[in-house]
Motif scaffolding. Structure first.
Motif, mmCIF file in Angstrom:
data_model
loop_
_atom_site.group_PDB
_atom_site.id
_atom_site.type_symbol
_atom_site.label_atom_id
_atom_site.label_comp_id
_atom_site.label_asym_id
_atom_site.label_seq_id
_atom_site.Cartn_x
_atom_site.Cartn_y
_atom_site.Cartn_z
ATOM 1 N N LEU A 175 0.830 -1.200 0.000
ATOM 2 C CA LEU A 175 0.000 0.000 0.000
ATOM 3 C C LEU A 175 0.869 1.257 0.000
ATOM 4 O O LEU A 175 0.534 2.253 -0.652
ATOM 5 C CB LEU A 175 -0.930 -0.001 1.216
ATOM 6 C CG LEU A 175 -1.872 -1.207 1.325
ATOM 7 C CD1 LEU A 175 -2.662 -1.144 2.610
ATOM 8 C CD2 LEU A 175 -2.790 -1.277 0.121
ATOM 9 N N HIS A 176 1.983 1.197 0.709
ATOM 10 C CA HIS A 176 2.896 2.332 0.748
ATOM 11 C C HIS A 176 3.452 2.633 -0.648
ATOM 12 O O HIS A 176 3.565 3.801 -1.047
ATOM 13 C CB HIS A 176 4.040 2.050 1.720
ATOM 14 C CG HIS A 176 5.104 3.102 1.735
ATOM 15 N ND1 HIS A 176 4.931 4.317 2.346
ATOM 16 C CD2 HIS A 176 6.347 3.127 1.187
ATOM 17 C CE1 HIS A 176 6.024 5.055 2.185
ATOM 18 N NE2 HIS A 176 6.896 4.343 1.487
ATOM 19 N N MET A 177 3.773 1.585 -1.408
ATOM 20 C CA MET A 177 4.370 1.771 -2.732
ATOM 21 C C MET A 177 3.403 2.436 -3.704
ATOM 22 O O MET A 177 3.817 3.115 -4.639
ATOM 23 C CB MET A 177 4.838 0.429 -3.288
ATOM 24 C CG MET A 177 5.967 -0.200 -2.500
ATOM 25 S SD MET A 177 6.559 -1.740 -3.212
ATOM 26 C CE MET A 177 7.483 -1.106 -4.619
ATOM 27 N N PHE A 178 2.101 2.254 -3.484
ATOM 28 C CA PHE A 178 1.100 2.802 -4.402
ATOM 29 C C PHE A 178 0.323 3.960 -3.766
ATOM 30 O O PHE A 178 -0.782 4.285 -4.209
ATOM 31 C CB PHE A 178 0.132 1.701 -4.844
ATOM 32 C CG PHE A 178 0.768 0.660 -5.718
ATOM 33 C CD1 PHE A 178 0.904 0.863 -7.074
ATOM 34 C CD2 PHE A 178 1.258 -0.515 -5.170
ATOM 35 C CE1 PHE A 178 1.497 -0.093 -7.885
ATOM 36 C CE2 PHE A 178 1.857 -1.485 -5.968
ATOM 37 C CZ PHE A 178 1.980 -1.268 -7.325
ATOM 38 N N GLU A 179 0.919 4.592 -2.771
ATOM 39 C CA GLU A 179 0.223 5.641 -2.031
ATOM 40 C C GLU A 179 -0.258 6.772 -2.943
ATOM 41 O O GLU A 179 -1.399 7.230 -2.842
ATOM 42 C CB GLU A 179 1.136 6.211 -0.947
ATOM 43 C CG GLU A 179 0.504 7.354 -0.154
ATOM 44 C CD GLU A 179 1.507 8.016 0.775
ATOM 45 O OE1 GLU A 179 1.074 8.862 1.576
ATOM 46 O OE2 GLU A 179 2.694 7.693 0.684
ATOM 47 N N ASP A 180 0.610 7.227 -3.851
ATOM 48 C CA ASP A 180 0.233 8.360 -4.716
ATOM 49 C C ASP A 180 -0.963 8.024 -5.584
ATOM 50 O O ASP A 180 -1.856 8.855 -5.793
ATOM 51 C CB ASP A 180 1.423 8.765 -5.593
ATOM 52 C CG ASP A 180 2.544 9.412 -4.795
ATOM 53 O OD1 ASP A 180 2.280 9.860 -3.655
ATOM 54 O OD2 ASP A 180 3.677 9.437 -5.296
ATOM 55 N N GLN A 181 -1.004 6.799 -6.117
ATOM 56 C CA GLN A 181 -2.125 6.411 -6.972
ATOM 57 C C GLN A 181 -3.418 6.259 -6.175
ATOM 58 O O GLN A 181 -4.513 6.504 -6.692
ATOM 59 C CB GLN A 181 -1.816 5.077 -7.677
ATOM 60 C CG GLN A 181 -0.702 5.167 -8.704
ATOM 61 C CD GLN A 181 0.653 4.808 -8.110
ATOM 62 O OE1 GLN A 181 0.939 5.151 -6.968
ATOM 63 N NE2 GLN A 181 1.480 4.127 -8.888
ATOM 64 N N ILE A 182 -3.280 5.840 -4.914
ATOM 65 C CA ILE A 182 -4.465 5.592 -4.089
ATOM 66 C C ILE A 182 -5.173 6.883 -3.696
ATOM 67 O O ILE A 182 -6.390 6.919 -3.521
ATOM 68 C CB ILE A 182 -4.073 4.808 -2.819
ATOM 69 C CG1 ILE A 182 -3.611 3.399 -3.210
ATOM 70 C CG2 ILE A 182 -5.236 4.717 -1.840
ATOM 71 C CD1 ILE A 182 -2.987 2.628 -2.069
ATOM 72 N N GLN A 183 -4.423 7.980 -3.588
ATOM 73 C CA GLN A 183 -5.010 9.235 -3.141
ATOM 74 C C GLN A 183 -6.113 9.687 -4.087
ATOM 75 O O GLN A 183 -6.075 9.443 -5.278
ATOM 76 C CB GLN A 183 -3.945 10.334 -3.049
ATOM 77 C CG GLN A 183 -2.855 10.043 -2.034
ATOM 78 C CD GLN A 183 -3.398 9.764 -0.651
ATOM 79 O OE1 GLN A 183 -4.241 10.500 -0.160
ATOM 80 N NE2 GLN A 183 -2.920 8.704 -0.022
ATOM 81 N N GLY A 184 -7.092 10.400 -3.559
ATOM 82 C CA GLY A 184 -8.223 10.877 -4.359
ATOM 83 C C GLY A 184 -9.454 10.064 -4.036
ATOM 84 O O GLY A 184 -9.388 9.021 -3.391
ATOM 85 N N ASP A 185 -10.575 10.527 -4.508
ATOM 86 C CA ASP A 185 -11.834 9.853 -4.148
ATOM 87 C C ASP A 185 -12.290 8.864 -5.195
ATOM 88 O O ASP A 185 -13.350 8.269 -5.065
ATOM 89 C CB ASP A 185 -12.951 10.877 -3.890
ATOM 90 C CG ASP A 185 -13.296 11.676 -5.141
ATOM 91 O OD1 ASP A 185 -14.136 12.583 -5.005
ATOM 92 O OD2 ASP A 185 -12.754 11.408 -6.222
ATOM 93 N N GLY A 186 -11.524 8.684 -6.288
ATOM 94 C CA GLY A 186 -11.878 7.679 -7.281
ATOM 95 C C GLY A 186 -12.884 8.141 -8.304
ATOM 96 O O GLY A 186 -13.052 7.506 -9.333
#
Length: 286
Positions: A175-186
Motif C-alpha cells: 500500500l505504501h508503494m502505491f500511495e500516490d495512486q491511491i489518493q483521491g476519491d476515485g
C-alpha cells in the motif's frame, strides 16, 4: 449445437448474452454462453477454410472484431466462470488457451494486436489467480509487474487486498508503494475503473478493520505516519458509497472481461450494504 443453429447466431449477439450472464453472476450460464461463442466462431472458421479450399470467397459475415478476438474471449470468460466457482485448475487451463492465440488463423496487423492484448490479460490474470489461491511467494513479483505496467495498478491492488483479507497477509508495504495512486476519491477516473476502485476500497476497509483488531485499535503505520485504521475505514467506506452511486447510475454494469476485475450488477447492493455495516461497527457515520 447444430451448425444450422450456429449459423443463425452472430458472435456479437452471443457476447451481449455473455455480458448479461456476468451481470447476473450466473456462472453456469457464462460457461454455456462461452462454449456457444467458441462453437460459433469455430463454425465460421471452418466455413472460411472450406470455401478457401475450393478457391472461392466465403460469404461475408459481419463481425465487429477479428475472429481471433472471439476465440480469446470465449476462453477468457470460461476461465472467469471456473475461477468464480473455485475451479482453479480449469481456470489455469483456460488461461493457457487465451495466452497463446497466435496459431488460430492467418492474422493481419489488427489480429496480431488482439493476440498481444490477450497475452497481456493472461499474464495479469495468472498473477491474480495464483495470488487469490494463496501463493504469497508471487506477491513481490506481481508488485514489480504492476510498477512496470501502471495501467494495471488498480486491478492489482484489488486482487492483493482481497487476498490479504482472505489469507491474513500483512501488505502495508504494498500500500505504501502505491500511495500516490491511491489518493483521491476515485470519482475522477474513467468509468471503466470505478468498479475496480469500489472493490479495492471495500477490500481495503476489510483489511484495515482486521488490522485494527490485530493491533488492538492502536492504528497502523502507513506512508511514514501513524494513521488510525478507523480513519482509513471511514475514508474508504465513503469512497465506496460514492463510487457505488456512480456504478448504480449506469446500471451496475462494468466488466472489461478481465478475470480479476469483473463486477456483476447484484454485487452493487451487497457491497453497499456490507460497507455500511463495517462503518457502523467501527462507529463511523457517512
Amino acid at each position: 449445437m447444430r451448425k444450422s443453429i450456429l449459423r443463425s447466431l452472430k458472435p456479437d449477439i452471443i457476447v451481449e448474452m455473455l455480458d448479461m450472464a456476468v451481470a447476473f453472476e450466473n456462472w453456469n450460464k457464462v460457461m454455456e454462453r462461452a462454449d456457444m461463442l467458441y462453437q460459433c466462431v469455430q463454425s465460421i472458421h471452418e466455413e472460411r477454410q472450406e470455401y478457401q479450399s475450393k478457391g472461392v470467397p466465403a460469404p461475408h459475415i459481419h463481425i465487429e472484431r477479428p475472429l481471433v478476438y472471439y476465440y480469446g474471449l470465449s476462453h477468457l470468460m470460461r476461465g472467469m466462470a471456473h475461477q468464480k466457482m473455485g475451479q482453479v485448475d480449469q481456470a489455469r487451463a483456460c488461461l493457457d488457451q487465451y495466452a497463446e492465440l497466435g496459431s488460430t488463423e492467418d492474422l493481419d496487423e489488427v489480429g496480431m494486436q488482439v493476440v498481444q492484448e490477450f497475452r497481456h490479460k493472461a499474464q495479469v490474470n495468472r498473477y491474480a489467480l495464483e495470488i487469490e489461491a494463496g501463493q504469497m511467494e508471487l506477491l513481490e513479483e506481481f508488485v514489480n509487474f504492476l510498477l512496470e505496467h501502471p495501467e494495471e495498478w488498480l486491478v492489482g491492488l484489488k486482487v492483493i487486498t482481497e487476498a490479504a483479507v482472505r489469507h491474513r497477509w500483512q501488505i502495508d508495504w504494498v500500500l505504501h508503494m502505491f500511495e500516490d495512486q491511491i489518493q483521491g476519491d476515485g470519482t475522477e477516473m474513467a468509468s471503466s475503473n470505478n468498479d475496480y476502485m469500489y472493490h479495492y476500497c471495500y477490500q481495503r476497509a476489510l483489511y484495515e478493520q482486521w488490522k485494527g483488531k490485530t493491533t488492538g485499535g492502536r492504528g497502523v503505520h502507513f506512508a511514514g505516519d501513524q494513521v488510525s485504521g478507523q480513519a482509513w475505514v471511514g475514508s474508504v467506506c465513503y469512497k465506496v458509497h460514492n463510487i457505488v452511486g456512480i456504478i448504480a447510475g449506469r446500471g451496475g454494469r462494468g466488466t472489461d472481461r478481465t478475470l480479476s476485475g469483473d463486477v456483476g450488477g447484484n454485487e452493487v447492493g451487497k457491497v453497499f450494504t456490507e460497507t455500511g455495516r463495517i462503518c457502523l461497527e467501527v462507529g463511523i457515520c457517512i
